[in-house]
Design a protein around this motif. Structure first.
Motif, PDB file in Angstrom:
ATOM      1  N   MET A   1       0.561  -1.133  -0.089  1.00  0.00           N
ATOM      2  CA  MET A   1       0.326   0.113   0.146  1.00  0.00           C
ATOM      3  C   MET A   1       0.752   0.919  -0.094  1.00  0.00           C
ATOM      4  N   GLY A   2       2.144   0.534   0.888  1.00  0.00           N
ATOM      5  CA  GLY A   2       2.990   1.830   0.416  1.00  0.00           C
ATOM      6  C   GLY A   2       2.184   3.213   1.653  1.00  0.00           C
ATOM      7  N   ASN A   3       3.712   3.895   1.517  1.00  0.00           N
ATOM      8  CA  ASN A   3       3.247   5.549   2.171  1.00  0.00           C
ATOM      9  C   ASN A   3       2.890   6.748   1.678  1.00  0.00           C
ATOM     10  N   TYR A   4       2.730   7.940   2.374  1.00  0.00           N
ATOM     11  CA  TYR A   4       1.929   8.893   1.901  1.00  0.00           C
ATOM     12  C   TYR A   4       2.635  10.038   2.349  1.00  0.00           C
ATOM     13  N   VAL A   5       2.571  11.216   1.789  1.00  0.00           N
ATOM     14  CA  VAL A   5       2.922  13.018   2.595  1.00  0.00           C
ATOM     15  C   VAL A   5       2.028  13.556   1.758  1.00  0.00           C
ATOM     16  N   ILE A   6       2.066  14.692   1.870  1.00  0.00           N
ATOM     17  CA  ILE A   6       1.242  15.559   1.894  1.00  0.00           C
ATOM     18  C   ILE A   6       2.516  17.035   1.701  1.00  0.00           C
ATOM     19  N   GLY A   7       2.387  17.713   0.672  1.00  0.00           N
ATOM     20  CA  GLY A   7       2.752  19.346   0.673  1.00  0.00           C
ATOM     21  C   GLY A   7       2.489  19.736   0.266  1.00  0.00           C
ATOM     22  N   LEU A   8       2.305  20.972   0.724  1.00  0.00           N
ATOM     23  CA  LEU A   8       1.666  22.580   0.683  1.00  0.00           C
ATOM     24  C   LEU A   8       2.140  23.806   0.273  1.00  0.00           C
ATOM     25  N   ASP A   9       1.642  24.430  -0.835  1.00  0.00           N
ATOM     26  CA  ASP A   9       3.012  25.323  -1.098  1.00  0.00           C
ATOM     27  C   ASP A   9       1.966  26.443  -1.478  1.00  0.00           C
ATOM     28  N   TYR A  10       1.996  27.375  -0.862  1.00  0.00           N
ATOM     29  CA  TYR A  10       1.083  28.802  -1.330  1.00  0.00           C
ATOM     30  C   TYR A  10       2.157  29.986  -2.068  1.00  0.00           C
ATOM     31  N   GLY A  11       1.286  30.095  -3.145  1.00  0.00           N
ATOM     32  CA  GLY A  11       1.866  31.290  -3.798  1.00  0.00           C
ATOM     33  C   GLY A  11       1.460  32.077  -3.456  1.00  0.00           C
ATOM     34  N   THR A  12       1.868  33.486  -4.502  1.00  0.00           N
ATOM     35  CA  THR A  12       0.940  35.113  -4.302  1.00  0.00           C
ATOM     36  C   THR A  12      -0.196  34.514  -4.897  1.00  0.00           C
ATOM     37  N   ASP A  13      -1.098  34.067  -5.498  1.00  0.00           N
ATOM     38  CA  ASP A  13      -2.511  34.050  -5.487  1.00  0.00           C
ATOM     39  C   ASP A  13      -3.503  32.430  -5.259  1.00  0.00           C
ATOM     40  N   SER A  14      -2.869  32.045  -4.997  1.00  0.00           N
ATOM     41  CA  SER A  14      -2.988  30.505  -4.583  1.00  0.00           C
ATOM     42  C   SER A  14      -2.331  29.614  -3.682  1.00  0.00           C
ATOM     43  N   VAL A  15      -3.118  28.647  -3.097  1.00  0.00           N
ATOM     44  CA  VAL A  15      -2.146  27.439  -2.256  1.00  0.00           C
ATOM     45  C   VAL A  15      -2.353  25.811  -3.421  1.00  0.00           C
ATOM     46  N   ARG A  16      -1.871  25.064  -3.027  1.00  0.00           N
ATOM     47  CA  ARG A  16      -1.104  23.531  -4.209  1.00  0.00           C
ATOM     48  C   ARG A  16      -1.198  23.313  -3.374  1.00  0.00           C
ATOM     49  N   ALA A  17      -2.065  21.926  -3.462  1.00  0.00           N
ATOM     50  CA  ALA A  17      -1.048  20.697  -2.373  1.00  0.00           C
ATOM     51  C   ALA A  17      -1.463  19.117  -3.353  1.00  0.00           C
ATOM     52  N   VAL A  18      -0.370  18.862  -2.679  1.00  0.00           N
ATOM     53  CA  VAL A  18      -0.179  17.710  -3.508  1.00  0.00           C
ATOM     54  C   VAL A  18       0.133  16.208  -2.505  1.00  0.00           C
ATOM     55  N   LEU A  19      -0.864  15.014  -3.106  1.00  0.00           N
ATOM     56  CA  LEU A  19      -0.340  13.903  -1.736  1.00  0.00           C
ATOM     57  C   LEU A  19       0.387  13.023  -2.876  1.00  0.00           C
ATOM     58  N   ILE A  20       1.874  12.490  -2.437  1.00  0.00           N
ATOM     59  CA  ILE A  20       2.806  11.838  -2.917  1.00  0.00           C
ATOM     60  C   ILE A  20       3.476  10.829  -2.539  1.00  0.00           C
ATOM     61  N   ASN A  21       3.060   9.569  -3.344  1.00  0.00           N
ATOM     62  CA  ASN A  21       4.195   8.222  -2.869  1.00  0.00           C
ATOM     63  C   ASN A  21       4.877   8.159  -2.135  1.00  0.00           C
ATOM     64  N   THR A  22       5.553   7.915  -1.277  1.00  0.00           N
ATOM     65  CA  THR A  22       6.972   8.733  -1.092  1.00  0.00           C
ATOM     66  C   THR A  22       8.252   6.591  -1.683  1.00  0.00           C
ATOM     67  N   ASN A  23       7.354   5.984  -1.559  1.00  0.00           N
ATOM     68  CA  ASN A  23       8.087   5.080  -2.341  1.00  0.00           C
ATOM     69  C   ASN A  23       8.619   5.474  -3.847  1.00  0.00           C
ATOM     70  N   ASN A  24       7.537   6.263  -4.578  1.00  0.00           N
ATOM     71  CA  ASN A  24       7.945   6.455  -5.854  1.00  0.00           C
ATOM     72  C   ASN A  24       8.256   7.496  -6.557  1.00  0.00           C
ATOM     73  N   GLY A  25       7.810   8.345  -5.675  1.00  0.00           N
ATOM     74  CA  GLY A  25       7.539   9.988  -6.421  1.00  0.00           C
ATOM     75  C   GLY A  25       5.720  10.026  -6.976  1.00  0.00           C
ATOM     76  N   LYS A  26       5.359   9.201  -7.021  1.00  0.00           N
ATOM     77  CA  LYS A  26       4.342   9.433  -8.265  1.00  0.00           C
ATOM     78  C   LYS A  26       3.319  10.109  -7.309  1.00  0.00           C
ATOM     79  N   GLU A  27       2.610  11.289  -7.928  1.00  0.00           N
ATOM     80  CA  GLU A  27       1.670  12.139  -7.481  1.00  0.00           C
ATOM     81  C   GLU A  27       0.331  11.698  -7.442  1.00  0.00           C
ATOM     82  N   MET A  28      -0.402  10.888  -6.030  1.00  0.00           N
ATOM     83  CA  MET A  28      -1.617  10.806  -6.329  1.00  0.00           C
ATOM     84  C   MET A  28      -2.406  11.746  -6.217  1.00  0.00           C
ATOM     85  N   ALA A  29      -2.673  12.769  -6.835  1.00  0.00           N
ATOM     86  CA  ALA A  29      -3.689  13.719  -6.377  1.00  0.00           C
ATOM     87  C   ALA A  29      -3.379  15.926  -6.256  1.00  0.00           C
ATOM     88  N   THR A  30      -4.108  16.017  -6.856  1.00  0.00           N
ATOM     89  CA  THR A  30      -3.087  17.709  -6.798  1.00  0.00           C
ATOM     90  C   THR A  30      -4.893  18.755  -6.005  1.00  0.00           C
TER      91      THR A  30
END
Length: 558
Positions: A1-30
């Motif tokens: 099943m793997g492990n996952y982490v969330i990166g949250l990036d606050y820019g000037t106009d918007s905030v972006r979240a990514v959910l990443i599979n730590t085993n291979n770097g696959k972006e599961m959702a944004t």
């Protein structure tokens, strides 16, 4: 099943979240959330360079984006091991004793001085000048030596000093101040001890004159000469700082319930977007990573042993661990990059917005379609026509200082200028002049690093401009006379934040190891055209001459 982490990036106009599979770097959702109050430019006054943001934009964005990526991915809450937040900076905000932003207090909910002071806010030019004059002349430690020798109005102490002078009600009601990345991290934690909270090394070192050699923040005797409020405030700030591979704490039960996560999820120490972006782009020693958006941040990492005690003049700081732990992070940048072209666009579309779109002869649907057509095609068509200009056509010379100059040698009082206009000058000529200007500004940064003994072995571009504008990237390659690789990820800063989270959660031994697995691949490489390189070198000399003239005029006027 793997492990996952969330990166949250606050820019000037918007905030972006990514959910990443730590085993291979696959972006599961944004997910992306655009700040509603900022979109209306509430609490802002561009005429005086005042740009403020309400923390509710950021709080609502966090909740919306994290919930969205969890729902999209279907990943179980127990598998999300960590969260890391990166933000713009320096973007400080006043905080009450209980850890609540002052802007959330009813008495201050509409007061711009109680809001987050965004990185691009330049209302503190006079205060930055005051800090510089004191640092250079007071006879004690020069606290600007590790931030390039010049303190900027974009940074922590200058902004707080400006608010202290302008609005006593705000500082009287404020317990402490936090950078945006620190507050968003603190907000999520179970342990709400504000005095023991782990502050960001990246934010403190690059923007608040924090350095280990003088025991942390500037001495109270120095701060008191600026304003007694700053000396008093220091007791409610911090001494130690931490890198972003360190755990700040666990997610609180309140936020775990709101987001659909568990209290086992760790939250790392926060950081700035550009530094996280460099990690997301797999930065190596002496690689220049250009984070290219509304402004640019240029990030290099170097070995501490190589740089030693040498200070690099005119940049935005050199901080141990601000990018990769146990290596020196060096930052430079341009106060406006994409913003230069956004300004030009706003000038050109004025007739459409104020005449065509105000007409009663068009339906709402037609107006919407026209607006979309302009938004979608503006840069693309101008780029094609600018690229098609013949060698015989005269292109004006422009400066990129529409929002002042960040690097080299910060000076937010400088303004842009154009030289060489004629009746034959049309929109594509001006567009090409502005593209040349932002690339020439980039060249000045590269030159400064090399003049100061910091070699640049390769260049990576990340961000919206890098991925969406081949014309700009090819021009930049020609101006720099270097190949430029472009990271494939749309979310490199959020991806870098995810790398920090995976390391802090113990899933990798080091940030470098994690970035090699989870970092972005590259989708393009721009090679310099040798014929164009020599032509741009001559144009760059004209840019330098115009810059020297404007800088001299500005000094005389002031």
């Amino acid at each position: 099943m793997g492990n996952y982490v969330i990166g949250l990036d606050y820019g000037t106009d918007s905030v972006r979240a990514v959910l990443i599979n730590t085993n291979n770097g696959k972006e599961m959702a944004t997910a992306v959330f655009y700040y509603p109050r900022w979109k209306k430019q509430q609490y802002c006054n561009a005429a005086i360079n005042q740009f403020r943001q309400h923390p509710l934009d950021h709080i609502e964005g966090l909740e919306t984006t994290i919930k969205t990526v969890l729902k999209k991915s279907g990943v179980a809450a127990k598998l999300v091991k960590g969260i890391c937040i990166d933000t713009t900076g320096s973007s400080p905000m006043p905080i009450q004793k209980d850890g609540t932003p002052l802007a959330l207090h009813p008495d201050f909910s509409e007061n711009p001085n109680a809001m987050m002071v965004l990185w691009k806010d330049h209302t503190a030019v006079a205060e930055a000048n005051q800090i510089n004059q004191l640092a250079w002349n007071w006879g004690g430690t020069d606290y600007t030596k590790y931030v390039g020798g010049i303190y900027s109005s974009e940074w922590f102490w200058a902004k707080i000093l400006h608010i202290a002078k302008e609005d006593k009600t705000v500082v009287d009601a404020t317990y402490t101040w936090m950078e945006h990345c620190d507050y968003m991290t603190f907000m999520l934690l179970e342990d709400q001890n504000i005095d023991q909270f782990k502050r960001s090394r990246c934010a403190a070192g690059h923007k608040a004159m924090w350095h280990e050699s003088w025991g942390g923040l500037p001495d109270k005797s120095f701060l008191e000469k600026l304003d007694p409020y700053l000396a008093d405030l220091k007791d409610r700030l911090y001494t130690d700082t931490y890198t972003s591979d360190v755990v700040a704490g666990n997610l609180s039960s309140t936020w775990a319930n709101k987001l659909g996560l568990t209290t086992d999820t760790i939250v790392t120490v926060g950081t700035f977007d550009a530094h996280a972006g460099a990690v997301g782009a797999k930065i190596d020693a002496y690689t220049l990573v250009r984070v290219m958006g509304t402004s640019t941040c240029d990030i290099i990492i170097a070995n501490n042993e190589t740089i030693g005690t040498k200070t690099v003049k005119g940049i935005c700081g050199q901080v141990d661990g601000s990018v990769i732990p146990n290596t020196l992070g060096l930052e430079a940048g341009q106060s406006a990059f994409g913003d230069v072209l956004a300004w030009f666009k706003s000038v050109l579309i004025w007739p459409i917005e104020n005449l065509v779109l105000q007409s009663d002869t068009l339906s709402a649907q037609q107006k919407e379609a026209l607006t979309k057509e302009v938004e979608d095609n503006f840069i693309t068509i101008l780029s094609k026509q600018a690229a098609a200009l013949s060698e015989e056509e005269v292109v004006p010379v422009a400066l990129d200082w529409v929002n002042g100059r960040r690097t080299p040698d910060a000076n937010q009082e400088l303004k842009s200028a154009l030289k060489g206009l004629s009746l034959g000058t049309k929109a594509p000529h001006l567009f090409k002049a502005l593209v040349n200007a932002i690339c020439f500004g980039s060249k000045m940064i590269v030159n400064r690093f090399e003049q100061e003994g910091v070699p640049i072995k390769s260049v990576i571009g990340i961000g919206g401009v890098a991925r969406k504008s081949p014309f700009i990237m090819q021009t930049l390659a020609n101006v720099l006379d270097r190949p430029i690789k472009v990271a494939a990820s749309d979310q490199a800063p959020a991806l870098g934040a995810a790398v920090y989270a995976a390391t802090a959660a113990g899933l990798y031994q080091s940030v470098i190891e994690a970035s090699k697995v989870m970092g972005s691949n590259f989708e393009a490489e721009y090679l310099p055209n040798k014929e164009q390189v020599s032509k741009y070198a001559l144009l760059h000399k004209e840019y330098e001459e115009l810059g020297k003239f404007i800088e001299t005029q500005t000094k005389e006027e002031n």
